[in-house]
Design a protein around this motif. Structure first.
Motif, PDB file in Angstrom:
ATOM      1  N   SER A  17     -19.283  22.910   2.285  1.00 47.63           N
ATOM      2  CA  SER A  17     -19.913  23.005   3.400  1.00 47.63           C
ATOM      3  C   SER A  17     -19.058  23.126   4.856  1.00 47.63           C
ATOM      4  O   SER A  17     -17.813  22.653   4.836  1.00 47.63           O
ATOM      5  CB  SER A  17     -20.814  21.846   3.417  1.00 47.63           C
ATOM      6  OG  SER A  17     -19.800  20.385   4.147  1.00 47.63           O
ATOM      7  N   LYS A  20     -18.314  19.452   6.317  1.00 48.51           N
ATOM      8  CA  LYS A  20     -17.188  18.701   5.813  1.00 48.51           C
ATOM      9  C   LYS A  20     -15.854  19.424   5.924  1.00 48.51           C
ATOM     10  O   LYS A  20     -14.821  18.933   6.180  1.00 48.51           O
ATOM     11  CB  LYS A  20     -17.347  18.732   4.314  1.00 48.51           C
ATOM     12  CG  LYS A  20     -18.430  17.633   3.968  1.00 48.51           C
ATOM     13  CD  LYS A  20     -18.538  17.834   2.218  1.00 48.51           C
ATOM     14  CE  LYS A  20     -19.584  16.765   1.729  1.00 48.51           C
ATOM     15  NZ  LYS A  20     -19.942  16.683   0.396  1.00 48.51           N
ATOM     16  N   ARG A  50     -25.408  30.743   3.050  1.00 44.08           N
ATOM     17  CA  ARG A  50     -25.721  29.336   3.658  1.00 44.08           C
ATOM     18  C   ARG A  50     -27.076  28.767   3.211  1.00 44.08           C
ATOM     19  O   ARG A  50     -28.038  29.557   3.066  1.00 44.08           O
ATOM     20  CB  ARG A  50     -25.869  29.576   5.231  1.00 44.08           C
ATOM     21  CG  ARG A  50     -24.594  29.588   6.008  1.00 44.08           C
ATOM     22  CD  ARG A  50     -23.896  30.963   5.823  1.00 44.08           C
ATOM     23  NE  ARG A  50     -22.855  31.065   6.884  1.00 44.08           N
ATOM     24  CZ  ARG A  50     -21.789  32.046   6.741  1.00 44.08           C
ATOM     25  NH1 ARG A  50     -21.963  33.093   5.930  1.00 44.08           N
ATOM     26  NH2 ARG A  50     -21.099  32.214   7.672  1.00 44.08           N
ATOM     27  N   THR A  51     -27.069  27.581   2.775  1.00 45.53           N
ATOM     28  CA  THR A  51     -28.165  27.004   2.290  1.00 45.53           C
ATOM     29  C   THR A  51     -28.190  25.596   3.000  1.00 45.53           C
ATOM     30  O   THR A  51     -27.254  25.081   3.648  1.00 45.53           O
ATOM     31  CB  THR A  51     -28.356  26.614   0.793  1.00 45.53           C
ATOM     32  OG1 THR A  51     -27.410  25.530   0.493  1.00 45.53           O
ATOM     33  CG2 THR A  51     -28.002  28.066   0.136  1.00 45.53           C
ATOM     34  N   SER A  52     -29.298  24.872   2.820  1.00 42.56           N
ATOM     35  CA  SER A  52     -29.795  23.473   3.414  1.00 42.56           C
ATOM     36  C   SER A  52     -28.717  22.614   2.620  1.00 42.56           C
ATOM     37  O   SER A  52     -28.508  21.453   3.211  1.00 42.56           O
ATOM     38  CB  SER A  52     -31.021  23.222   3.231  1.00 42.56           C
ATOM     39  OG  SER A  52     -31.573  23.108   1.725  1.00 42.56           O
ATOM     40  N   ARG A  53     -28.191  22.860   1.687  1.00 45.55           N
ATOM     41  CA  ARG A  53     -27.246  22.006   0.788  1.00 45.55           C
ATOM     42  C   ARG A  53     -25.875  22.299   0.986  1.00 45.55           C
ATOM     43  O   ARG A  53     -25.073  21.532   0.721  1.00 45.55           O
ATOM     44  CB  ARG A  53     -27.339  22.133  -0.722  1.00 45.55           C
ATOM     45  CG  ARG A  53     -28.877  21.523  -0.950  1.00 45.55           C
ATOM     46  CD  ARG A  53     -29.121  21.721  -2.407  1.00 45.55           C
ATOM     47  NE  ARG A  53     -30.465  21.057  -3.034  1.00 45.55           N
ATOM     48  CZ  ARG A  53     -30.865  21.316  -4.267  1.00 45.55           C
ATOM     49  NH1 ARG A  53     -30.122  21.377  -5.212  1.00 45.55           N
ATOM     50  NH2 ARG A  53     -32.216  20.716  -4.560  1.00 45.55           N
ATOM     51  N   GLY A  54     -25.579  23.174   1.597  1.00 45.87           N
ATOM     52  CA  GLY A  54     -23.989  23.674   1.942  1.00 45.87           C
ATOM     53  C   GLY A  54     -23.812  25.187   2.088  1.00 45.87           C
ATOM     54  O   GLY A  54     -25.107  25.910   2.256  1.00 45.87           O
ATOM     55  N   LYS A  56     -21.997  28.491  -0.528  1.00 48.38           N
ATOM     56  CA  LYS A  56     -21.629  28.854  -1.694  1.00 48.38           C
ATOM     57  C   LYS A  56     -21.229  30.320  -1.504  1.00 48.38           C
ATOM     58  O   LYS A  56     -21.753  31.153  -0.987  1.00 48.38           O
ATOM     59  CB  LYS A  56     -22.778  28.965  -2.882  1.00 48.38           C
ATOM     60  CG  LYS A  56     -22.282  29.173  -4.175  1.00 48.38           C
ATOM     61  CD  LYS A  56     -23.360  28.986  -5.316  1.00 48.38           C
ATOM     62  CE  LYS A  56     -22.906  29.572  -6.649  1.00 48.38           C
ATOM     63  NZ  LYS A  56     -23.866  29.452  -7.554  1.00 48.38           N
TER      64      LYS A  56
END
Length: 309
Positions: A17, A20, A50-54, A56
């Motif tokens: 992310s 972090k 980019r996603t709401s969870r971080g 990839k």
């Protein structure tokens, strides 16, 4: 694309992310996001989804990251191979902050066995910026305020430097423990008017107050000295005072035992007395282990000391 951008991409991939990664890389999230976006623009493809969870890695991004790791490892090996033949250097330029000095002492104790040449310089803001820009210091510690933010950020951009946020602070009056006002919970500029304003940085007052307030309370008629030691001596012998941005020393520091910080009452609604403390580095510079450790020590000192400024 710069080596720093490659390091940022690798850091984001490892952290999963942007938030972090920004903490681990000691860079603000907006700066990190902008750097990665610029790199993707130069590459011509997205390295990350980019996603709401971080984040990839994309399929092509994963291939790039794998080769980027190999390239960056080769770069680190090259630097380590040739820098190990001679003494390495670590220097810090800073405004007068006891926490910066305390952190530096810890670094010297920890890294002295690695044969470093150390330097610690306490200077005005202009001197701090010049040292980092010229490569005399790896890091510079200073603050931004409503009054100086525009001019300092312009100077930083001109010199290809970057400001990294540490914490927020407020304006305080700094005076000797025996000063007649030393027992007050807060101090106004009116109460200070009969005492001598002492400073070794004439530009500093412009960061705290508007031109109207400076003229009204005679802050443009300060006793100007060449160094901090003389400033402290005159503050003690003349019942003088100066202003600080709130983050100061730690227990066990001799100066801290003799001088006190008292909140300044705000008499200038046009300018905030809040300050953003941070450090500056070259944009293209790679922060090595000793630099990252120094910033980590500062963060720990400010947290342990319980600063809520």
């Amino acid at each position: 694309m710069t080596l720093q951008q490659i390091r940022y991409i690798i850091g984001v991939a490892e952290a999963g992310s942007l938030n972090k990664a920004s903490e681990k890389l000691f860079v603000s999230q907006p700066s990190l996001t902008s750097s990665v976006h610029d790199a993707e623009g130069e590459l011509g493809f997205e390295v990350f989804h980019r996603t709401s969870r971080g984040v990839k890695a994309t399929e092509r991004g994963a291939d790039f990251i794998r080769e980027a790791r190999d390239l960056y490892k080769q770069y680190e090996n090259l630097i380590n191979k040739y820098s190990a033949e001679g003494k390495k250097a670590f220097a810090v330029s800073t405004l007068y902050y006891a926490f910066a000095r305390t952190a530096f002492v810890e670094i010297v104790k920890e890294f002295s066995r690695d044969s470093y040449d150390f330097a610690f310089r306490e200077k005005k803001a202009s001197g701090v910026i010049a040292d980092v820009a010229l490569g005399k210091s790896e890091l510079g510690i200073l603050y931004l305020s409503d009054a100086n933010r525009e001019s300092i950020q312009k100077t930083l951009r001109t010199n290809n430097l970057e400001f990294h946020h540490l914490t927020e602070c407020n304006a305080f009056v700094y005076l000797h423990k025996n000063h007649p006002l030393a027992k007050k919970e807060s101090i106004s500029l009116e109460e200070l008017s009969e005492y001598h304003f002492v400073t070794f940085d004439t530009d500093d007052v412009k960061s705290f107050f508007s031109a109207e307030v400076i003229s009204r309370f005679g802050l443009d008629k300060a006793i100007t000295v060449a160094d901090r030691a003389t400033e402290l001596n005159l503050m003690q012998t003349l019942n003088g005072y100066t202003f600080l941005s709130g983050v100061f020393g730690e227990d066990g520091n001799e100066d801290d035992d003799n001088f006190v910080l008292i909140p300044l009452q705000n008499h200038d609604e046009k300018i905030s007395h809040s300050f953003e403390l941070g450090y500056i580095t070259k944009k293209v510079a790679r922060m090595d282990n000793i630099s990252l450790t120094y910033i980590d020590v500062i963060r720990r000192i400010l947290h342990i000391a319980g600063f809520t400024c």
